[in-house]
Design an enzyme around this catalytic site. Structure first.
Site: not given
Length: 410
Positions: A192, A350, A380
């Site tokens: 991320s 995501d 995610h």
């Protein structure tokens, strides 16, 4: 409506959105477990909004509960030696295989950067501690997990600069010798926001004339790579998906750059680009870089260019979003050609999916060897859901495949 009233209205609107129940797609496994997990995240987000509205504690201050709740004290065990150190003034947790008698073999090394939207997360969280230990054991590697400073207390570029200093410090022959690391087998990786930092560091190292040792590979796990267009197909398709809805990702971006709420509102409506950043929109034109299967029913519309994006002057957040250290997807092809071999993991459900897909496509076009692993049922943050009670099979599968790639390529 006054400014204060408008801010209260915006916050209340965000709160209302936080409790919308969105059906979880059938393709996602363990749907009920994800629904319950997401219910906790959304409830905490709802509480954080109201806390900020009432002036009790800012939004990210409340959301840090997740980080504190999962915090562990990294300690050595029978197979892994753990130390907490400072690399050029930045906190790191170093994981090493416990030496066997006479063992002098040079090892791989992985510099790992945690996720959390630059505002949350810690190298000392249970899932990251577990991942680091698994990499040490499965790869016989040294793992350096970086505890970079967080926004909003430390806005961009501070988190990036912390990470860059750690990498530069580690990539000294005398330091590598201290940890018995092979100078030709070093990776940078992150998930991320950590994937964002890993990509940015990989790019900037290549342009540093004083840097002689380079990374062998970069592994980017559902990375966030650009802040110019927050209405890509994945942002639209997954705007209310679990764990990272669009509102939260936009808030992460805005808090990374500034505490000015007007910029958050501009980003929410995708009207935050200045003429300077608009000149770089060609690098994130998803109609050019996304395969048709990812575009779906969505038609490309270039973001609106505003003369002023929520109080952002030439030295404000509008300039920061155009900085490749914040948005690695914005560099020209010439700056991509010399980058190390890449692993890019993306998830269908995501908002960041298209950032990773576009970066993989551009790296390939520039001649970089890329492995793009896309999870059609992924969401995610799945890599971090490997500890009971939020342990998901897909998280374990992602971890195994990621480490397997490192085994073959690092």
């Amino acid at each position: 409506m006054g400014v204060k009233d408008r801010e209260s209205y915006d916050t209340t609107a965000c709160c209302a959105q936080a409790v919308i129940v969105t059906p979880i797609p059938d393709k996602i496994e363990e749907r009920w477990k994800l629904m319950l997990t997401d219910c906790f995240f959304r409830s905490l987000s709802h509480l954080a909004d109201f806390s900020e509205l009432l002036g009790l504690k800012d939004y990210m201050g409340v959301m840090m509960f997740i980080t504190f709740a999962e915090r562990v004290v990294p300690v050595s065990d029978q197979r892994v030696h753990v130390t907490e150190e400072l690399f050029d003034g930045v906190e790191v947790v170093v994981y090493q295989p416990k030496l066997q008698g006479g063992d002098t073999e040079l090892r791989r090394a992985v510099i790992y950067l945690h996720g959390g939207g630059w505002c949350l997360g810690s190298a000392r969280m249970g899932p990251y501690d577990l991942l680091a230990r698994q990499m040490v054991i499965d790869l016989n590697s040294v793992v350096v997990s970086v505890e970079y400073r967080l926004a909003p207390e430390h806005h961009f570029p501070v988190p990036y600069e912390d990470v860059y200093r750690v990498v530069k410090h580690f990539l000294q022959r005398v330091v590598l010798a201290q940890y018995t690391v092979d100078p030709g087998r070093i990776a940078v990786s992150g998930d991320s926001a950590g994937g964002n930092l890993a990509a940015a560091v990989s790019q900037q190292l290549q342009q540093d004339p004083e840097q002689h040792l380079q990374l062998k590979v970069q592994a980017l796990l559902y990375p966030v790579l650009q802040a110019l267009d927050l209405n890509t197909p994945s942002y639209q398709q997954n705007q209310n998906m679990p764990i990272l809805p669009r509102t939260l990702m936009v808030r992460f971006w805005s808090e990374y750059f500034t505490s000015d709420k007007t910029f958050f509102r501009a980003m929410m409506t995708n009207t935050h680009n200045s003429p300077e950043s608009a000149a770089l929109l060609k690098f994130v034109n998803w109609s050019a870089f996304l395969p048709e299967s990812y575009r779906g029913k969505y038609n490309y519309s270039a973001p609106v260019v505003a003369l002023s994006a929520g109080g952002a002057g030439s030295d404000g957040p509008s300039r920061s979003i155009a900085d490749p250290r914040a948005s690695p997807l914005l560099v020209p092809d010439a700056a991509l050609r010399s980058l190390p071999k890449a692993y890019v993991l993306t998830c269908e459900y995501d908002v960041l999916r298209d950032d990773g897909v576009m970066y993989a496509a551009r790296l390939r076009r520039a001649g970089v060897e890329v492995t793009h692993e896309h999870y059609a049922s992924g969401f995610h943050g799945a890599l971090m859901f490997t500890v009971w009670p939020t342990d998901f099979l897909i998280g374990r599968t992602m971890t195994e495949n990621f480490i397997k790639w490192l085994q073959h390529n690092l």
